[in-house]
Design a protein around this motif. Structure first.
Motif, PDB file in Angstrom:
ATOM      1  N   SER A  51       0.834  -1.206   0.000  1.00 43.80           N
ATOM      2  CA  SER A  51       0.000   0.000   0.000  1.00 43.80           C
ATOM      3  C   SER A  51       0.874   1.264   0.000  1.00 43.80           C
ATOM      4  O   SER A  51       0.522   2.268  -0.629  1.00 43.80           O
ATOM      5  CB  SER A  51      -0.944   0.006   1.198  1.00 43.80           C
ATOM      6  OG  SER A  51      -0.219  -0.056   2.416  1.00 43.80           O
ATOM      7  N   SER A  52       2.029   1.201   0.679  1.00 33.13           N
ATOM      8  CA  SER A  52       2.945   2.348   0.673  1.00 33.13           C
ATOM      9  C   SER A  52       3.515   2.568  -0.725  1.00 33.13           C
ATOM     10  O   SER A  52       3.651   3.708  -1.184  1.00 33.13           O
ATOM     11  CB  SER A  52       4.090   2.118   1.665  1.00 33.13           C
ATOM     12  OG  SER A  52       3.611   2.077   2.982  1.00 33.13           O
ATOM     13  N   VAL A  53       3.846   1.464  -1.420  1.00 32.53           N
ATOM     14  CA  VAL A  53       4.342   1.558  -2.792  1.00 32.53           C
ATOM     15  C   VAL A  53       3.281   2.173  -3.694  1.00 32.53           C
ATOM     16  O   VAL A  53       3.563   3.077  -4.490  1.00 32.53           O
ATOM     17  CB  VAL A  53       4.756   0.169  -3.331  1.00 32.53           C
ATOM     18  CG1 VAL A  53       5.152   0.261  -4.803  1.00 32.53           C
ATOM     19  CG2 VAL A  53       5.891  -0.415  -2.507  1.00 32.53           C
ATOM     20  N   SER A  54       2.043   1.707  -3.556  1.00 31.53           N
ATOM     21  CA  SER A  54       0.947   2.205  -4.374  1.00 31.53           C
ATOM     22  C   SER A  54       0.743   3.699  -4.163  1.00 31.53           C
ATOM     23  O   SER A  54       0.579   4.456  -5.124  1.00 31.53           O
ATOM     24  CB  SER A  54      -0.339   1.441  -4.040  1.00 31.53           C
ATOM     25  OG  SER A  54      -1.420   1.943  -4.791  1.00 31.53           O
ATOM     26  N   ARG A  55       0.782   4.132  -2.891  1.00 27.68           N
ATOM     27  CA  ARG A  55       0.603   5.555  -2.597  1.00 27.68           C
ATOM     28  C   ARG A  55       1.729   6.389  -3.231  1.00 27.68           C
ATOM     29  O   ARG A  55       1.490   7.459  -3.790  1.00 27.68           O
ATOM     30  CB  ARG A  55       0.572   5.781  -1.090  1.00 27.68           C
ATOM     31  CG  ARG A  55      -0.670   5.233  -0.401  1.00 27.68           C
ATOM     32  CD  ARG A  55      -0.764   5.739   1.026  1.00 27.68           C
ATOM     33  NE  ARG A  55      -1.779   5.004   1.779  1.00 27.68           N
ATOM     34  CZ  ARG A  55      -1.521   4.034   2.638  1.00 27.68           C
ATOM     35  NH1 ARG A  55      -0.266   3.656   2.867  1.00 27.68           N
ATOM     36  NH2 ARG A  55      -2.504   3.415   3.274  1.00 27.68           N
ATOM     37  N   ALA A  56       2.954   5.891  -3.119  1.00 27.98           N
ATOM     38  CA  ALA A  56       4.087   6.634  -3.679  1.00 27.98           C
ATOM     39  C   ALA A  56       3.971   6.759  -5.191  1.00 27.98           C
ATOM     40  O   ALA A  56       4.235   7.824  -5.760  1.00 27.98           O
ATOM     41  CB  ALA A  56       5.391   5.940  -3.299  1.00 27.98           C
ATOM     42  N   LEU A  57       3.580   5.667  -5.855  1.00 25.09           N
ATOM     43  CA  LEU A  57       3.453   5.675  -7.311  1.00 25.09           C
ATOM     44  C   LEU A  57       2.322   6.590  -7.779  1.00 25.09           C
ATOM     45  O   LEU A  57       2.325   7.066  -8.910  1.00 25.09           O
ATOM     46  CB  LEU A  57       3.234   4.253  -7.839  1.00 25.09           C
ATOM     47  CG  LEU A  57       4.421   3.296  -7.648  1.00 25.09           C
ATOM     48  CD1 LEU A  57       4.032   1.879  -8.040  1.00 25.09           C
ATOM     49  CD2 LEU A  57       5.632   3.754  -8.449  1.00 25.09           C
ATOM     50  N   ASN A  58       1.351   6.811  -6.874  1.00 26.55           N
ATOM     51  CA  ASN A  58       0.243   7.716  -7.182  1.00 26.55           C
ATOM     52  C   ASN A  58       0.478   9.115  -6.630  1.00 26.55           C
ATOM     53  O   ASN A  58      -0.439   9.932  -6.580  1.00 26.55           O
ATOM     54  CB  ASN A  58      -1.069   7.147  -6.629  1.00 26.55           C
ATOM     55  CG  ASN A  58      -1.591   5.993  -7.463  1.00 26.55           C
ATOM     56  OD1 ASN A  58      -1.986   6.161  -8.608  1.00 26.55           O
ATOM     57  ND2 ASN A  58      -1.570   4.794  -6.897  1.00 26.55           N
ATOM     58  N   ASN A  59       1.744   9.364  -6.187  1.00 29.35           N
ATOM     59  CA  ASN A  59       2.163  10.684  -5.704  1.00 29.35           C
ATOM     60  C   ASN A  59       1.329  11.175  -4.519  1.00 29.35           C
ATOM     61  O   ASN A  59       0.958  12.350  -4.428  1.00 29.35           O
ATOM     62  CB  ASN A  59       2.104  11.704  -6.845  1.00 29.35           C
ATOM     63  CG  ASN A  59       2.964  12.925  -6.572  1.00 29.35           C
ATOM     64  OD1 ASN A  59       3.949  12.842  -5.838  1.00 29.35           O
ATOM     65  ND2 ASN A  59       2.589  14.058  -7.141  1.00 29.35           N
ATOM     66  N   ASN A 109       0.419  12.318  -0.735  1.00 38.86           N
ATOM     67  CA  ASN A 109       1.074  13.120   0.306  1.00 38.86           C
ATOM     68  C   ASN A 109       1.278  12.332   1.597  1.00 38.86           C
ATOM     69  O   ASN A 109       1.927  12.826   2.527  1.00 38.86           O
ATOM     70  CB  ASN A 109       0.246  14.377   0.602  1.00 38.86           C
ATOM     71  CG  ASN A 109       0.223  15.337  -0.581  1.00 38.86           C
ATOM     72  OD1 ASN A 109       1.198  15.431  -1.316  1.00 38.86           O
ATOM     73  ND2 ASN A 109      -0.891  16.032  -0.767  1.00 38.86           N
ATOM     74  N   TYR A 110       0.705  11.127   1.659  1.00 41.26           N
ATOM     75  CA  TYR A 110       0.821  10.308   2.876  1.00 41.26           C
ATOM     76  C   TYR A 110       2.149   9.548   2.940  1.00 41.26           C
ATOM     77  O   TYR A 110       2.410   8.818   3.882  1.00 41.26           O
ATOM     78  CB  TYR A 110      -0.340   9.317   2.961  1.00 41.26           C
ATOM     79  CG  TYR A 110      -1.666   9.985   3.219  1.00 41.26           C
ATOM     80  CD1 TYR A 110      -2.004  10.430   4.499  1.00 41.26           C
ATOM     81  CD2 TYR A 110      -2.576  10.201   2.187  1.00 41.26           C
ATOM     82  CE1 TYR A 110      -3.221  11.060   4.737  1.00 41.26           C
ATOM     83  CE2 TYR A 110      -3.791  10.832   2.406  1.00 41.26           C
ATOM     84  CZ  TYR A 110      -4.112  11.262   3.685  1.00 41.26           C
ATOM     85  OH  TYR A 110      -5.308  11.889   3.918  1.00 41.26           O
ATOM     86  N   VAL A 111       3.001   9.708   1.928  1.00 39.99           N
ATOM     87  CA  VAL A 111       4.323   9.076   1.928  1.00 39.99           C
ATOM     88  C   VAL A 111       5.365  10.192   1.900  1.00 39.99           C
ATOM     89  O   VAL A 111       5.279  11.112   1.072  1.00 39.99           O
ATOM     90  CB  VAL A 111       4.506   8.167   0.686  1.00 39.99           C
ATOM     91  CG1 VAL A 111       5.872   7.486   0.726  1.00 39.99           C
ATOM     92  CG2 VAL A 111       3.394   7.136   0.609  1.00 39.99           C
ATOM     93  N   ASN A 112       6.357  10.126   2.834  1.00 36.87           N
ATOM     94  CA  ASN A 112       7.344  11.203   2.875  1.00 36.87           C
ATOM     95  C   ASN A 112       8.224  11.191   1.628  1.00 36.87           C
ATOM     96  O   ASN A 112       8.359  10.160   0.951  1.00 36.87           O
ATOM     97  CB  ASN A 112       8.187  11.150   4.161  1.00 36.87           C
ATOM     98  CG  ASN A 112       9.127   9.959   4.186  1.00 36.87           C
ATOM     99  OD1 ASN A 112       9.997   9.819   3.334  1.00 36.87           O
ATOM    100  ND2 ASN A 112       8.959   9.098   5.195  1.00 36.87           N
ATOM    101  N   GLU A 113       8.821  12.329   1.327  1.00 35.02           N
ATOM    102  CA  GLU A 113       9.533  12.522   0.060  1.00 35.02           C
ATOM    103  C   GLU A 113      10.706  11.565  -0.118  1.00 35.02           C
ATOM    104  O   GLU A 113      10.939  11.056  -1.213  1.00 35.02           O
ATOM    105  CB  GLU A 113      10.021  13.970  -0.052  1.00 35.02           C
ATOM    106  CG  GLU A 113       8.920  14.974  -0.377  1.00 35.02           C
ATOM    107  CD  GLU A 113       8.184  14.649  -1.674  1.00 35.02           C
ATOM    108  OE1 GLU A 113       8.836  14.363  -2.696  1.00 35.02           O
ATOM    109  OE2 GLU A 113       6.938  14.655  -1.657  1.00 35.02           O
ATOM    110  N   ASN A 114      11.465  11.309   0.946  1.00 28.02           N
ATOM    111  CA  ASN A 114      12.623  10.411   0.838  1.00 28.02           C
ATOM    112  C   ASN A 114      12.192   8.995   0.474  1.00 28.02           C
ATOM    113  O   ASN A 114      12.799   8.337  -0.388  1.00 28.02           O
ATOM    114  CB  ASN A 114      13.422  10.398   2.141  1.00 28.02           C
ATOM    115  CG  ASN A 114      14.167  11.707   2.359  1.00 28.02           C
ATOM    116  OD1 ASN A 114      14.485  12.407   1.393  1.00 28.02           O
ATOM    117  ND2 ASN A 114      14.449  12.041   3.613  1.00 28.02           N
TER     118      ASN A 114
END
Length: 342
Positions: free
Chosen positions: A20-28, A30-35
């Motif tokens: 789910s973290s990967v999915s959020r990051a790929l969808n840009n 804001n719930y995943v930190n920039e690093n």
């Protein structure tokens, strides 16, 4: 052996994080930190991850795909309609699935059912000459898929339609022949279960009536809608004791080409002894000898109109589709095959 496609689970496993973290990051998100987001994107690139746009679109309730069913892809008219649709849909990132029925109802039904199963957003169709039962088209509507009919349409189905003014175009074509001095004008007609061929015949009859020329039923050849059938009908017509002095191939330019080949072989001079008019403005009509008078249906414009009509309906907040018919006026293109008055 075919290489396995990388998924978000492969990225998650490599980085020891949740999918789910990967999915959020790929969808840009804001719930995943920039690093973390940068690391995930870098790993996705390293593993050659490709986003599954179909799955993503389906989750959003749209496939962003339009299915197109035409009788024959290799005819200039239908190829240009498809090109027009593609021109208008490309900028909106829509995909096209193109099918051809080969003028067979059974194949048309199969094409439509395949597109329904592919969960396309819209089906654009010009029905086949063999089409009589339209249950498959009603099925499209029942599945909540937008249905747009063009050129050859089923009148009783209340859908969006983009058509040509076939009757007026035929009226103008036959009137042109009469104005050039032709009096015994034959008609090569198409299958009368299709509305476009009924309308073209109506225009032919209206022109004769307008110019007070009697209808000679022996000059009307049924179902002469291919080059071969057009040639066969022409041999019959030109073998009559009193042959026609002009032939309107209302079905297509391919029929008109059949007329020209037979007339030339039988020694008829075109246009002095026989005028020939086709329909559709196929590319070859400009380079035959003589060049063939025809009717341009503005096919690329028709394709763009179909696509824009779909997008307009998408923006319409009303949930119920109101049947809408857009009629495009064709243009008579006069060439050497009918120009006997200069």
């Amino acid at each position: 052996m075919r290489k396995k496609r990388t998924t978000i689970y492969d990225i998650a496993e490599k980085l020891n994080i949740t999918a789910s973290s990967v999915s959020r990051a790929l969808n840009n998100s804001n719930y995943v930190n920039e690093n973390t987001k940068k690391l995930i994107l870098k790993t996705a690139a390293e593993l050659n991850y490709k986003r599954n746009t179909i799955a993503s679109n389906l989750r959003s309730g749209q496939s962003k795909t339009i299915g197109i069913v035409v009788p024959r892809i290799n005819q200039n008219f239908f190829a240009n309609v498809i090109a027009g649709i593609e021109d208008a849909t490309y900028e909106k990132n829509y995909n096209l699935i193109i099918c051809q029925s080969n003028e067979q109802e059974e194949k048309e039904v199969k094409c439509v059912n395949t597109l329904i199963n592919q969960q396309v957003d819209c089906i654009v169709i010009s029905v086949s000459a063999d089409s009589h039962d339209h249950t498959h088209l009603k099925n499209v509507i029942e599945h909540g898929i937008q249905l747009i009919q063009f050129d050859r349409v089923v009148d009783e189905l209340e859908t969006l339609k983009v058509i040509n003014d076939n009757e007026q175009a035929s009226l103008e074509a036959v009137s042109h022949l009469i104005e050039q001095g032709y009096k015994r004008i034959a008609l090569l007609e198409g299958p009368q279960n299709l509305d476009i061929f009924k309308q073209r015949k109506a225009g032919y009859l209206k022109a004769l009536k307008k110019h007070k020329i009697p209808v000679v039923h022996d000059l009307i050849i049924e179902n002469a809608w291919t080059k071969e059938l057009g040639a066969e009908g022409t041999r019959k017509l030109l073998s009559m004791p009193k042959p026609p002095d002009a032939i309107f191939a209302s079905t297509s330019d391919f029929s008109a080409l059949g007329v020209l080949e037979v007339a030339t072989a039988m020694g008829f001079k075109v246009p002095s002894e026989l005028g020939i008019c086709g329909y559709s403005n196929e590319a070859f009509t400009e380079i035959t000898s003589p060049s063939i008078t025809t009717i341009d249906q503005f096919s690329i414009y028709m394709g763009k109109t179909i696509a824009n009509l779909y997008f307009q309906e998408m923006e319409n907040k009303e949930t119920e589709v109101i049947p809408k018919i857009i009629s495009i006026k064709p243009k008579l293109i006069i060439r050497s095959s009918t120009s006997r008055k200069g």
